[in-house]
Design a protein around this motif. Structure first.
Motif, PDB file in Angstrom:
ATOM      1  N   VAL A  56       0.861  -1.182   0.000  1.00 36.82           N
ATOM      2  CA  VAL A  56       0.000   0.000   0.000  1.00 36.82           C
ATOM      3  C   VAL A  56       0.895   1.229   0.000  1.00 36.82           C
ATOM      4  O   VAL A  56       1.674   1.447   0.921  1.00 36.82           O
ATOM      5  CB  VAL A  56      -0.930   0.023   1.234  1.00 36.82           C
ATOM      6  CG1 VAL A  56      -1.753   1.299   1.242  1.00 36.82           C
ATOM      7  CG2 VAL A  56      -1.821  -1.208   1.242  1.00 36.82           C
ATOM      8  N   ASN A  59      -0.690   8.000  -0.906  1.00 40.39           N
ATOM      9  CA  ASN A  59      -1.026   8.906  -1.996  1.00 40.39           C
ATOM     10  C   ASN A  59      -0.204  10.188  -1.928  1.00 40.39           C
ATOM     11  O   ASN A  59       0.099  10.803  -2.955  1.00 40.39           O
ATOM     12  CB  ASN A  59      -2.518   9.245  -1.936  1.00 40.39           C
ATOM     13  CG  ASN A  59      -2.939  10.161  -3.066  1.00 40.39           C
ATOM     14  OD1 ASN A  59      -2.914   9.785  -4.236  1.00 40.39           O
ATOM     15  ND2 ASN A  59      -3.311  11.395  -2.728  1.00 40.39           N
ATOM     16  N   GLN A 153      -9.513   3.301  -6.011  1.00 41.98           N
ATOM     17  CA  GLN A 153      -8.763   2.094  -6.321  1.00 41.98           C
ATOM     18  C   GLN A 153      -9.131   1.572  -7.705  1.00 41.98           C
ATOM     19  O   GLN A 153      -8.264   1.228  -8.513  1.00 41.98           O
ATOM     20  CB  GLN A 153      -9.038   1.021  -5.268  1.00 41.98           C
ATOM     21  CG  GLN A 153      -8.357  -0.313  -5.519  1.00 41.98           C
ATOM     22  CD  GLN A 153      -6.852  -0.247  -5.359  1.00 41.98           C
ATOM     23  OE1 GLN A 153      -6.357   0.553  -4.578  1.00 41.98           O
ATOM     24  NE2 GLN A 153      -6.127  -1.077  -6.099  1.00 41.98           N
ATOM     25  N   CYS A 458       4.174   4.253  -8.531  1.00 40.78           N
ATOM     26  CA  CYS A 458       3.159   4.236  -7.472  1.00 40.78           C
ATOM     27  C   CYS A 458       1.795   3.871  -8.037  1.00 40.78           C
ATOM     28  O   CYS A 458       1.019   3.131  -7.424  1.00 40.78           O
ATOM     29  CB  CYS A 458       3.096   5.595  -6.781  1.00 40.78           C
ATOM     30  SG  CYS A 458       4.522   5.993  -5.760  1.00 40.78           S
ATOM     31  N   SER A 462      -0.358   0.536  -6.928  1.00 39.76           N
ATOM     32  CA  SER A 462      -1.741   0.613  -6.454  1.00 39.76           C
ATOM     33  C   SER A 462      -2.687  -0.189  -7.340  1.00 39.76           C
ATOM     34  O   SER A 462      -3.677  -0.739  -6.868  1.00 39.76           O
ATOM     35  CB  SER A 462      -2.199   2.075  -6.407  1.00 39.76           C
ATOM     36  OG  SER A 462      -1.377   2.829  -5.530  1.00 39.76           O
TER      37      SER A 462
END
Length: 561
Positions: A56, A59, A153, A458, A462
């Motif tokens: 995880v 952000n 997501q 990133c 995700s």
């Protein structure tokens, strides 16, 4: 072993990010023919693979890297962007805007026809136009619309999947479209079109000074002058140098004194002169100058190779040929000209633009005098004005925060677009005023390449869990739509550029490469053209295309919402 690695990465996501960068840049070096995977795609793939471990990623980390990337885009293209806002740049500006608008229109139409999700459409637009900034702006806009974690997501996974497929397809389709298909419809070969423009811009022969290459060294030699030169002034002697070859007298030894070579100084029998010029010319001209000797003191003149940023309004808009006639140009040599990060061929008819970086070679005092006349010296340094960088990212972000409410939808620039605008202003200010805001090329590369790659990694991390499913279900359709986007957007832009504005074919294709932010396509077009003329159109197209395509990320999300 794999379970242990997965556990480590889940506990330390910062390590997962740097592993993604390392693997991503390695994957990006894979080459097939003339096409490379590229760091962006490589980091996305690496991120997706590592994302399968369930890492995880914060952000905030992703957003921080993205803001550095956006600032770098704005800082680099700011001078070109503001220069384009004038009547002379209208053809290139119009072609760029048309290409970007058509690309957005095709993606919107296909999204409605094929019922694509907002995330898929956003990734598709970013990939088909090879503009990675569109991804971040779309994510920022969707988040600002009040999406919850589950929606974000799904959106992020859809964006990553569509971008991965469309980016590779977009790079290949753009190369084929601009270098292979478009030239077939011009009515004459691209080689002939570029040769015609080269001729009109007074390109010298390969042996002349304007088209210097790395092998053409500038050096100084000392000569005991032939008696025939006695009584001739320095200015008269230099006037006998062939028009397209540059050489000048730096110093004169008269008995025990060393004199500066002023234009009205008359040579005398027994004088020894140090002559600076291209090696080829000095070797050929030695017999006519006199007897070459070794005079260490006379030849001990500090030399410098210096990058100079053009900012003086009295120089901007002038051709290199005209500038060569100025007295100051007598003692310096032009080695290179860079515009928007691309080397530009130094044609005599080429006009200088604000923000151009030219490399001069010559005696230290001469080079520095010329630098002060045309702009400011851009000397190598590791010091970055982080006060300037931090404040402009902050101020740009503030500009993007205010929003307008339209029912349940909040519409605003967003922090990402605001930062991009802040970078534009910062780059423009730096091009005009030299006392602040310096960001070395190496630092700018970190902001640009690593900032973008880390952000994309990133996104891949995700999106990892749902990536493969989405790829298998929509992959073929995304490739088809990408081809449509490239064909319609570039085809329309080329038609308007030729039929409406009558642009030279080489410059037009270079503009399309810039508008589509595709450096690989530019290289392919130059190879087919056997010329560097296309680079003349690339800079402006790249500056405007980057801005519009980044904005389209917000526009697309708002329209499809």
């Amino acid at each position: 072993m794999l379970d242990l690695l997965s556990e480590i990465l889940r506990k330390h996501p910062e390590l997962a990010l740097f592993l993604s960068l390392g693997l991503g840049y390695a994957i990006g070096k894979i080459r097939y023919g003339s096409v490379t995977v590229g760091a962006v795609t490589g980091c996305l793939i690496a991120g997706v693979i590592i994302g399968q471990t369930g890492v995880v990623m914060s952000n905030d980390v992703k957003q921080a890297f993205f803001l550095l990337f956006l600032f770098a885009i704005g800082y680099r293209t700011g001078p070109q962007f503001f220069r384009s806002l004038n009547a002379k740049a209208l053809p290139q500006l119009a072609v760029t805007v048309i290409l970007c608008v058509v690309a957005l229109g095709v993606v919107l139409a296909c999204s409605l026809v094929f019922k694509l999700g907002i995330g898929t459409a956003s990734g598709l637009l970013a990939g088909a136009t090879t503009e990675s900034a569109t991804v971040g702006v779309a994510l920022d806009t969707f988040r600002n619309g009040g999406a919850d974690d589950a929606a974000m997501q799904t959106f992020g996974s859809d964006v990553a999947t569509a971008f991965a497929v469309a980016y590779l397809a977009g790079v290949i389709a753009t190369i084929v479209m601009l270098s292979q298909i478009a030239p077939r419809f011009f009515g004459r070969s691209l080689v002939d079109a570029c040769a015609e423009l080269e001729a009109s811009m007074n390109v010298p022969d390969p042996g002349e000074t304007m088209a210097q290459t790395g092998r053409r060294s500038v050096e100084a030699r000392a000569y005991l002058i032939d008696p025939a030169w006695a009584g001739v002034t320095i200015a008269q002697a230099e006037a006998r140098v062939p028009r397209d070859v540059k050489a000048y007298v730096e110093q004169v030894r008269r008995r025990d004194a060393i004199l500066q070579a002023e234009p009205d100084l008359r040579l005398e029998t027994g004088d020894i002169v140090s002559v600076v010029g291209l090696r080829e010319f000095l070797v050929a001209a030695s017999p006519t100058i006199g007897t070459e000797i070794d005079d260490t003191a006379l030849l001990d003149v500090p030399a410098e190779r210096l990058d100079v940023v053009v900012t003086n309004r009295n120089v901007v808009g002038q051709t290199l040929s005209a500038l060569r006639q100025r007295p100051e140009a007598r003692t310096v040599f032009l080695r290179k000209l860079v515009r928007a990060g691309e080397d530009i061929p130094t044609y005599g008819g080429l006009t200088l633009e604000r923000g151009d970086v030219i490399t001069l070679v010559g005696g230290k005092r001469h080079v520095e005098d010329v630098a002060r006349l045309i702009g400011y010296a851009d000397r190598p340094t590791t010091a970055t004005d982080m006060v300037f960088v931090g404040i402009f990212i902050f101020l740009g972000g503030l500009i993007g925060i205010p929003t307008l409410k339209w029912g349940a939808l909040e519409i605003g620039l967003g922090v990402a677009v605001g930062t991009l605008l802040g970078g534009l202003v910062a780059g423009w200010l730096r091009a005009r005023y030299r006392r602040f805001g310096f960001v070395p090329a190496a630092t700018l590369w970190i902001f640009d390449s690593v900032g973008l790659s880390a952000f994309i990694a990133c996104v891949g991390i995700s999106a990892g869990p749902g990536f493969l499913t989405g790829l298998l279900s929509t992959g073929p359709l995304l490739v088809l739509i990408t081809i449509l986007v490239v064909a319609f957007s570039h085809g329309t832009a080329i038609f308007v550029g030729r039929r409406v504005f009558g642009m030279n074919e080489g410059v037009l294709l270079g503009t399309c490469c810039g508008a589509g932010t595709s450096a690989p396509a530019l290289a392919a077009v130059q190879e087919v053209a056997q010329s560097r003329i296309p680079t003349l159109g690339y800079g402006l197209g790249y500056a405007i295309g980057n801005i519009l395509l980044a904005l389209w990320g917000a526009v697309l999300v708002i329209l499809l919402s």
